[in-house]
Design an enzyme around this catalytic site. Structure first.
Site, PDB file in Angstrom:
ATOM      1  N   GLY A   1       0.805  -1.228   0.000  1.00 32.04           N
ATOM      2  CA  GLY A   1       0.000   0.000   0.000  1.00 32.04           C
ATOM      3  C   GLY A   1       0.830   1.265   0.000  1.00 32.04           C
ATOM      4  O   GLY A   1       0.308   2.354   0.270  1.00 32.04           O
ATOM      5  N   ALA A   2       2.119   1.150  -0.282  1.00 32.06           N
ATOM      6  CA  ALA A   2       3.001   2.324  -0.244  1.00 32.06           C
ATOM      7  C   ALA A   2       4.066   2.191  -1.318  1.00 32.06           C
ATOM      8  O   ALA A   2       5.117   1.583  -1.104  1.00 32.06           O
ATOM      9  CB  ALA A   2       3.652   2.466   1.138  1.00 32.06           C
ATOM     10  N   GLY A   3       3.744   2.737  -2.492  1.00 34.09           N
ATOM     11  CA  GLY A   3       4.707   2.760  -3.591  1.00 34.09           C
ATOM     12  C   GLY A   3       5.260   4.152  -3.730  1.00 34.09           C
ATOM     13  O   GLY A   3       6.264   4.515  -3.115  1.00 34.09           O
ATOM     14  N   SER A   4       4.578   4.985  -4.507  1.00 34.13           N
ATOM     15  CA  SER A   4       4.976   6.390  -4.620  1.00 34.13           C
ATOM     16  C   SER A   4       4.859   7.104  -3.281  1.00 34.13           C
ATOM     17  O   SER A   4       5.633   8.007  -2.974  1.00 34.13           O
ATOM     18  CB  SER A   4       4.094   7.099  -5.665  1.00 34.13           C
ATOM     19  OG  SER A   4       4.314   6.562  -6.953  1.00 34.13           O
TER      20      SER A   4
ATOM     21  N   ARG B   1      18.573   7.391  -9.770  1.00 35.02           N
ATOM     22  CA  ARG B   1      17.677   7.788 -10.862  1.00 35.02           C
ATOM     23  C   ARG B   1      18.423   8.084 -12.163  1.00 35.02           C
ATOM     24  O   ARG B   1      17.947   7.701 -13.238  1.00 35.02           O
ATOM     25  CB  ARG B   1      16.807   8.969 -10.426  1.00 35.02           C
ATOM     26  CG  ARG B   1      15.603   8.497  -9.626  1.00 35.02           C
ATOM     27  CD  ARG B   1      14.726   9.595  -9.098  1.00 35.02           C
ATOM     28  NE  ARG B   1      13.576   9.011  -8.367  1.00 35.02           N
ATOM     29  CZ  ARG B   1      12.886   9.630  -7.438  1.00 35.02           C
ATOM     30  NH1 ARG B   1      13.191  10.882  -7.112  1.00 35.02           N
ATOM     31  NH2 ARG B   1      11.875   9.024  -6.828  1.00 35.02           N
TER      32      ARG B   1
ATOM     33  N   LYS C   1      11.215  -4.167 -47.676  1.00 28.89           N
ATOM     34  CA  LYS C   1      10.856  -3.356 -48.836  1.00 28.89           C
ATOM     35  C   LYS C   1       9.342  -3.358 -49.043  1.00 28.89           C
ATOM     36  O   LYS C   1       8.683  -4.389 -48.899  1.00 28.89           O
ATOM     37  CB  LYS C   1      11.536  -3.880 -50.093  1.00 28.89           C
ATOM     38  CG  LYS C   1      13.047  -3.694 -50.120  1.00 28.89           C
ATOM     39  CD  LYS C   1      13.637  -4.162 -51.443  1.00 28.89           C
ATOM     40  CE  LYS C   1      15.146  -3.923 -51.485  1.00 28.89           C
ATOM     41  NZ  LYS C   1      15.737  -4.353 -52.786  1.00 28.89           N
TER      42      LYS C   1
ATOM     43  N   GLN D   1       9.115   8.465 -46.040  1.00 27.17           N
ATOM     44  CA  GLN D   1       9.231   9.534 -45.048  1.00 27.17           C
ATOM     45  C   GLN D   1       8.544   9.186 -43.730  1.00 27.17           C
ATOM     46  O   GLN D   1       9.031   9.544 -42.644  1.00 27.17           O
ATOM     47  CB  GLN D   1       8.640  10.835 -45.611  1.00 27.17           C
ATOM     48  CG  GLN D   1       8.919  12.048 -44.743  1.00 27.17           C
ATOM     49  CD  GLN D   1       8.311  13.310 -45.314  1.00 27.17           C
ATOM     50  OE1 GLN D   1       7.104  13.520 -45.233  1.00 27.17           O
ATOM     51  NE2 GLN D   1       9.144  14.151 -45.918  1.00 27.17           N
TER      52      GLN D   1
ATOM     53  N   GLU E   1      11.348   3.272  -9.279  1.00 26.45           N
ATOM     54  CA  GLU E   1      12.236   4.366  -8.851  1.00 26.45           C
ATOM     55  C   GLU E   1      11.565   5.733  -8.982  1.00 26.45           C
ATOM     56  O   GLU E   1      12.206   6.744  -9.265  1.00 26.45           O
ATOM     57  CB  GLU E   1      13.550   4.337  -9.643  1.00 26.45           C
ATOM     58  CG  GLU E   1      14.361   3.094  -9.414  1.00 26.45           C
ATOM     59  CD  GLU E   1      15.678   3.355  -8.712  1.00 26.45           C
ATOM     60  OE1 GLU E   1      15.929   4.490  -8.280  1.00 26.45           O
ATOM     61  OE2 GLU E   1      16.463   2.416  -8.605  1.00 26.45           O
TER      62      GLU E   1
ATOM     63  N   GLN F   1       4.849  10.501 -12.927  1.00 26.89           N
ATOM     64  CA  GLN F   1       4.051  11.528 -12.267  1.00 26.89           C
ATOM     65  C   GLN F   1       4.780  12.087 -11.037  1.00 26.89           C
ATOM     66  O   GLN F   1       4.741  13.300 -10.783  1.00 26.89           O
ATOM     67  CB  GLN F   1       2.689  10.954 -11.860  1.00 26.89           C
ATOM     68  CG  GLN F   1       1.758  10.676 -13.030  1.00 26.89           C
ATOM     69  CD  GLN F   1       2.212   9.499 -13.896  1.00 26.89           C
ATOM     70  OE1 GLN F   1       2.757   8.518 -13.391  1.00 26.89           O
ATOM     71  NE2 GLN F   1       1.985   9.603 -15.197  1.00 26.89           N
TER      72      GLN F   1
END
Length: 419
Positions: free
Chosen positions: A162-165, A277, A303, A313, A397, A401
């Site tokens: 429940g705790a990433g970012s 980072r 080709k 292009q 890491e 966001q």
């Protein structure tokens, strides 16, 4: 060449870039030469050694590890013998003493071959960074020293289910009892989790304090009683990497394994990102470069309408956009890494490098699949793996966001100072 002789040779090259660039910090030499972008011959030699290892060893083996998820033990051992693992460990503890820039050159090359294998190797750097930043000499000798003596792995044990970012939301606790700390909690998405000889662990030691003072960092031996290693997670990409959940149940950690002062863990853990980072960003550049190289080679072979597709292009401009973003990303990696090596704050630039390179890797991989057409969607061709491997760069890491949050706050703070 024996490992000792090879390491002696590489140590002579370790600071090549930093000695050819101007030191912009107050501690720099007044006589330092002007800023430049040309690597020295020694630096190119280190880069070339990594590149050759990738082409000879990693690229041929990468499909097998992607399909089976087998951890690349033999490859890591070979990389360790060549001095391509733990490059940043200070020389006094048996390492090469590479700065962040030097390590980034190696990281980009390893990632060119396989970011799953590179991540397994680079996870050591993330675990070791807090030790380099905050450990005392005895701790460094014991834990960094052993990494230089044999090909061991380590893990950065911070993220939770429940705790990433939101690192401040971590719930794992460490309670002081006598001369030990008793740890309880669960960590998740831990790279090298099932292979680590030791973990850097962030645990809450003061539930009543704010995030800046609530956490403490510890070094926890991997064989400590009470540690349960979860199953290997089968992820979208980077399958050679070992990712697991780790549970701590009444795990006793001696106070001598505490990193820094009580309550300084959050600062230490976040400080490690200024080192790692740029390295993650350099790996993203390596993947992006591989995607462009594969797409370019295919565009020369394929080709349609009577000519090579690279002459159309629509395809040519996709390749041009790849090159633009790869070169820009690499330059941001170099700047962020160089600033850190000059002991200047690089958080803003590290976040720019991480966000830009991560998204460049995803765009380049996606466009490479598009250039390959139907073949790109097939597992017998290399670019679909690149596309799967690339996605995690915008997540681990610090998500893209989170990087934008750091960048925008820096812009706001700078603007306020100008008022």
């Amino acid at each position: 060449m024996t490992r000792s002789l090879l390491l002696t040779s590489l140590r002579k090259s370790a600071r090549a870039f930093s000695t050819t660039l101007a030191a912009r910090s107050g501690g720099g030499s007044a006589a330092a030469p002007a800023l430049g972008f040309q690597l020295s011959e020694d630096q190119l030699s280190v880069q070339g050694a990594a590149r050759q290892f990738v082409r000879d060893v990693i690229i041929p083996a990468a499909p097998h590890h992607d399909k089976t998820g087998e951890y690349p033990v033999d490859i890591i051992k070979q990389a360790w013998e060549l001095g391509l693992v733990n490059c940043h460990i200070p020389t006094e503890y048996g390492g090469l003493g590479f700065g962040v820039f030097d390590s980034a050159l190696v990281s980009e090359q390893l990632a060119y071959g396989c970011t799953g294998i590179q991540t397994a190797i680079e996870a050591n750097t993330l675990a070791e960074a807090p030790v380099i930043l905050a450990a005392n000499d005895a701790q460094k000798t014991k834990y960094l020293g052993r990494m230089s003596e044999e090909p061991l792995m380590a893990a950065y044990c911070v993220t939770e289910p429940g705790a990433g970012s939101d690192v401040a939301g971590a719930k794992t606790t460490a309670v002081k009892k006598g001369d030990k700390w008793v740890v309880n909690g669960q960590k998740m998405w831990i790279t090298n989790g099932g292979k680590a000889n030791w973990y850097f662990l962030l645990a809450k030691t003061d539930p009543a304090a704010n995030a800046g003072k609530a956490f403490t960092g510890f070094i926890v031996d991997g064989n400590s009683p009470g540690i349960t290693v979860g199953r290997k997670e089968w992820n979208m990409g980077q399958r050679a990497s070992d990712t697991r959940g780790i549970t701590f149940e009444d795990v006793e950690v001696p106070d001598e394994n505490r990193l820094g002062e009580v309550g300084q863990g959050f600062k230490i853990a976040m400080g490690a990102f200024d080192i790692t980072r740029p390295l993650v960003a350099s790996a993203a550049v390596g993947l992006a470069q591989r995607a462009m190289d594969e797409a370019s080679a295919y565009a020369l072979q394929r080709k349609t309408m009577g000519k090579q597709i690279i002459e159309h292009q629509a395809v040519a401009f996709m390749l041009a956009d790849m090159a633009i973003n790869i070169e820009a990303s690499r330059m941001m990696v170099w700047r962020a890494a160089w600033l850190r090596d000059q002991n200047q704050r690089n958080t803003y630039y590290a976040s720019i490098a991480k966000a830009l390179a991560s998204e460049t890797a995803n765009k380049c991989a996606s466009d490479a699949v598009q250039i390959f057409g139907g073949n790109g969607f097939n597992c017998d061709y290399p670019v679909e793996k690149l596309m799967r491997d690339a996605k995690i760069f915008t997540i681990y890491e610090g998500t893209s966001q989170i990087q934008r949050l750091i960048i925008s706050r820096t812009i706001a703070d700078t603007a306020k100072q100008g008022l």
